[in-house]
Scaffold this motif. Structure first.
Motif, mmCIF file in Angstrom:
data_model
loop_
_atom_site.group_PDB
_atom_site.id
_atom_site.type_symbol
_atom_site.label_atom_id
_atom_site.label_comp_id
_atom_site.label_asym_id
_atom_site.label_seq_id
_atom_site.Cartn_x
_atom_site.Cartn_y
_atom_site.Cartn_z
ATOM 1 N N ARG A 17 0.835 -1.219 0.000
ATOM 2 C CA ARG A 17 0.000 0.000 0.000
ATOM 3 C C ARG A 17 0.866 1.264 0.000
ATOM 4 O O ARG A 17 0.518 2.252 -0.648
ATOM 5 C CB ARG A 17 -0.967 -0.037 1.178
ATOM 6 C CG ARG A 17 -2.073 -1.045 0.948
ATOM 7 C CD ARG A 17 -3.190 -0.940 1.981
ATOM 8 N NE ARG A 17 -4.269 -1.825 1.603
ATOM 9 C CZ ARG A 17 -4.609 -2.923 2.262
ATOM 10 N NH1 ARG A 17 -3.954 -3.264 3.360
ATOM 11 N NH2 ARG A 17 -5.612 -3.662 1.853
ATOM 12 N N GLU A 18 1.994 1.226 0.694
ATOM 13 C CA GLU A 18 2.926 2.365 0.667
ATOM 14 C C GLU A 18 3.473 2.559 -0.746
ATOM 15 O O GLU A 18 3.571 3.686 -1.239
ATOM 16 C CB GLU A 18 4.087 2.139 1.648
ATOM 17 C CG GLU A 18 3.722 2.304 3.093
ATOM 18 C CD GLU A 18 4.877 1.944 4.028
ATOM 19 O OE1 GLU A 18 6.058 1.919 3.578
ATOM 20 O OE2 GLU A 18 4.596 1.690 5.221
ATOM 21 N N ASP A 19 3.852 1.454 -1.391
ATOM 22 C CA ASP A 19 4.361 1.530 -2.772
ATOM 23 C C ASP A 19 3.312 2.118 -3.705
ATOM 24 O O ASP A 19 3.625 2.961 -4.554
ATOM 25 C CB ASP A 19 4.761 0.143 -3.286
ATOM 26 C CG ASP A 19 5.949 -0.460 -2.554
ATOM 27 O OD1 ASP A 19 6.682 0.289 -1.875
ATOM 28 O OD2 ASP A 19 6.134 -1.686 -2.663
ATOM 29 N N LEU A 20 2.070 1.677 -3.559
ATOM 30 C CA LEU A 20 0.990 2.171 -4.414
ATOM 31 C C LEU A 20 0.724 3.649 -4.169
ATOM 32 O O LEU A 20 0.468 4.404 -5.111
ATOM 33 C CB LEU A 20 -0.283 1.347 -4.187
ATOM 34 C CG LEU A 20 -0.225 -0.112 -4.635
ATOM 35 C CD1 LEU A 20 -1.445 -0.877 -4.131
ATOM 36 C CD2 LEU A 20 -0.107 -0.208 -6.158
ATOM 37 N N ALA A 21 0.800 4.070 -2.914
ATOM 38 C CA ALA A 21 0.587 5.485 -2.585
ATOM 39 C C ALA A 21 1.716 6.351 -3.146
ATOM 40 O O ALA A 21 1.475 7.462 -3.630
ATOM 41 C CB ALA A 21 0.475 5.668 -1.070
ATOM 42 N N ALA A 22 2.932 5.827 -3.107
ATOM 43 C CA ALA A 22 4.084 6.588 -3.606
ATOM 44 C C ALA A 22 4.044 6.742 -5.130
ATOM 45 O O ALA A 22 4.497 7.761 -5.663
ATOM 46 C CB ALA A 22 5.385 5.908 -3.191
ATOM 47 N N GLU A 29 3.208 -4.751 -11.706
ATOM 48 C CA GLU A 29 4.145 -5.874 -11.709
ATOM 49 C C GLU A 29 5.459 -5.507 -11.022
ATOM 50 O O GLU A 29 6.087 -6.371 -10.396
ATOM 51 C CB GLU A 29 4.405 -6.349 -13.136
ATOM 52 C CG GLU A 29 3.272 -7.113 -13.770
ATOM 53 C CD GLU A 29 2.171 -6.228 -14.363
ATOM 54 O OE1 GLU A 29 1.217 -6.783 -14.921
ATOM 55 O OE2 GLU A 29 2.256 -4.979 -14.256
ATOM 56 N N ALA A 30 5.868 -4.254 -11.112
ATOM 57 C CA ALA A 30 7.102 -3.818 -10.440
ATOM 58 C C ALA A 30 6.933 -3.874 -8.925
ATOM 59 O O ALA A 30 7.860 -4.263 -8.207
ATOM 60 C CB ALA A 30 7.479 -2.409 -10.891
ATOM 61 N N VAL A 31 5.751 -3.519 -8.445
ATOM 62 C CA VAL A 31 5.475 -3.607 -7.009
ATOM 63 C C VAL A 31 5.499 -5.064 -6.570
ATOM 64 O O VAL A 31 6.112 -5.412 -5.559
ATOM 65 C CB VAL A 31 4.117 -2.948 -6.670
ATOM 66 C CG1 VAL A 31 3.774 -3.157 -5.198
ATOM 67 C CG2 VAL A 31 4.127 -1.466 -7.026
ATOM 68 N N LEU A 39 1.173 -11.030 -8.439
ATOM 69 C CA LEU A 39 0.473 -9.793 -8.779
ATOM 70 C C LEU A 39 -0.900 -9.716 -8.109
ATOM 71 O O LEU A 39 -1.365 -8.633 -7.751
ATOM 72 C CB LEU A 39 0.344 -9.649 -10.301
ATOM 73 C CG LEU A 39 -0.269 -8.339 -10.786
ATOM 74 C CD1 LEU A 39 0.480 -7.133 -10.258
ATOM 75 C CD2 LEU A 39 -0.320 -8.310 -12.289
ATOM 76 N N GLN A 40 -1.543 -10.836 -7.898
ATOM 77 C CA GLN A 40 -2.853 -10.812 -7.257
ATOM 78 C C GLN A 40 -2.800 -10.147 -5.886
ATOM 79 O O GLN A 40 -3.731 -9.441 -5.496
ATOM 80 C CB GLN A 40 -3.406 -12.230 -7.133
ATOM 81 C CG GLN A 40 -4.807 -12.255 -6.553
ATOM 82 C CD GLN A 40 -5.414 -13.639 -6.519
ATOM 83 O OE1 GLN A 40 -4.716 -14.637 -6.664
ATOM 84 N NE2 GLN A 40 -6.711 -13.704 -6.329
ATOM 85 N N ARG A 41 -1.715 -10.330 -5.155
ATOM 86 C CA ARG A 41 -1.589 -9.681 -3.834
ATOM 87 C C ARG A 41 -1.595 -8.168 -3.981
ATOM 88 O O ARG A 41 -2.144 -7.460 -3.132
ATOM 89 C CB ARG A 41 -0.296 -10.128 -3.141
ATOM 90 C CG ARG A 41 -0.223 -11.579 -2.746
ATOM 91 C CD ARG A 41 -0.876 -11.922 -1.417
ATOM 92 N NE ARG A 41 -0.414 -11.152 -0.282
ATOM 93 C CZ ARG A 41 0.638 -11.463 0.472
ATOM 94 N NH1 ARG A 41 1.365 -12.537 0.207
ATOM 95 N NH2 ARG A 41 0.960 -10.713 1.497
ATOM 96 N N VAL A 42 -0.993 -7.657 -5.046
ATOM 97 C CA VAL A 42 -0.987 -6.211 -5.291
ATOM 98 C C VAL A 42 -2.391 -5.756 -5.694
ATOM 99 O O VAL A 42 -2.890 -4.740 -5.193
ATOM 100 C CB VAL A 42 0.058 -5.832 -6.359
ATOM 101 C CG1 VAL A 42 0.004 -4.346 -6.671
ATOM 102 C CG2 VAL A 42 1.458 -6.242 -5.900
ATOM 103 N N LEU A 43 -3.032 -6.509 -6.594
ATOM 104 C CA LEU A 43 -4.391 -6.161 -7.010
ATOM 105 C C LEU A 43 -5.323 -6.101 -5.798
ATOM 106 O O LEU A 43 -6.189 -5.223 -5.713
ATOM 107 C CB LEU A 43 -4.913 -7.169 -8.032
ATOM 108 C CG LEU A 43 -4.232 -7.159 -9.399
ATOM 109 C CD1 LEU A 43 -4.684 -8.359 -10.230
ATOM 110 C CD2 LEU A 43 -4.487 -5.856 -10.138
#
Length: 177
Positions: A17-22, A29-31, A39-43
């Motif tokens: 979530r910090e990566d997505l906010a930044a 995919e980079a996250v 990738l599902q964990r990021v989604l």
């Protein structure tokens, strides 16, 4: 689940979530790669309005709707590269353990539909522009492929496809309840 595993899972979610906010319009995919997760964990860490998840059991229904969208961008993204092709989604049928795509254009082949455990309707910025896609996720949490709403010459989303994306998302989420 043990307390330490739960805490570790929560820590990874917080980091994602910090990566997505930044970088709210960055490459998902980079996250996933940076955090060593599928990738599902990021989604799953995206806000609900940015990623709606439905069951992979809706594969044929969703695919059937996509065949009427016109030219889209079909993407397969791996660690080794990104494969993109533009064309319309052809119809398919189930046979011999595969979903067989009956395309004569750039999109064709045979998919292991039974391995699709979830479908995500993703609506988020990508490098400063709104991007909408339907992402098919396998049993390991990896994205099998993505189908993106097409763009006009001025890079805006095709309005007719955007309307179909929003309608299919609403219908699919409604069926999942």
């Amino acid at each position: 689940m043990s307390t330490s595993v739960t805490a570790m899972t929560q820590d990874v979610k917080a980091l994602i979530r910090e990566d997505l906010a930044a970088k709210p319009d960055g490459v998902l995919e980079a996250v996933a790669e940076a955090r060593s997760v599928p990738l599902q964990r990021v989604l799953d860490c995206l806000e609900p309005q940015a990623a709606a998840r439905v069951s992979g059991d809706l594969f044929e229904t969703v695919w059937s709707d996509l065949t009427g969208w016109g030219d889209i961008t079909f993407v397969v993204h791996t660690r080794d590269g990104v494969f993109e092709c533009k064309g319309s989604v052809p119809p398919g049928t189930v046979g011999r353990g595969y979903f067989n795509i009956h395309g004569e254009g750039p999109i064709g082949g045979h998919l292991r539909m039974d391995r699709c455990c979830a479908i995500y309707f993703v609506d988020r910025p990508f490098f400063g522009k709104r991007s909408c896609s339907v992402q098919f996720v396998n049993e390991e949490g990896g994205v099998m492929f993505k189908i993106f709403v097409g763009r006009n010459e001025d890079r805006s989303l095709k309005e007719d496809q955007l309307a179909r994306f929003e309608a299919l998302r609403a219908q699919s989420v409604g069926q999942a309840r």
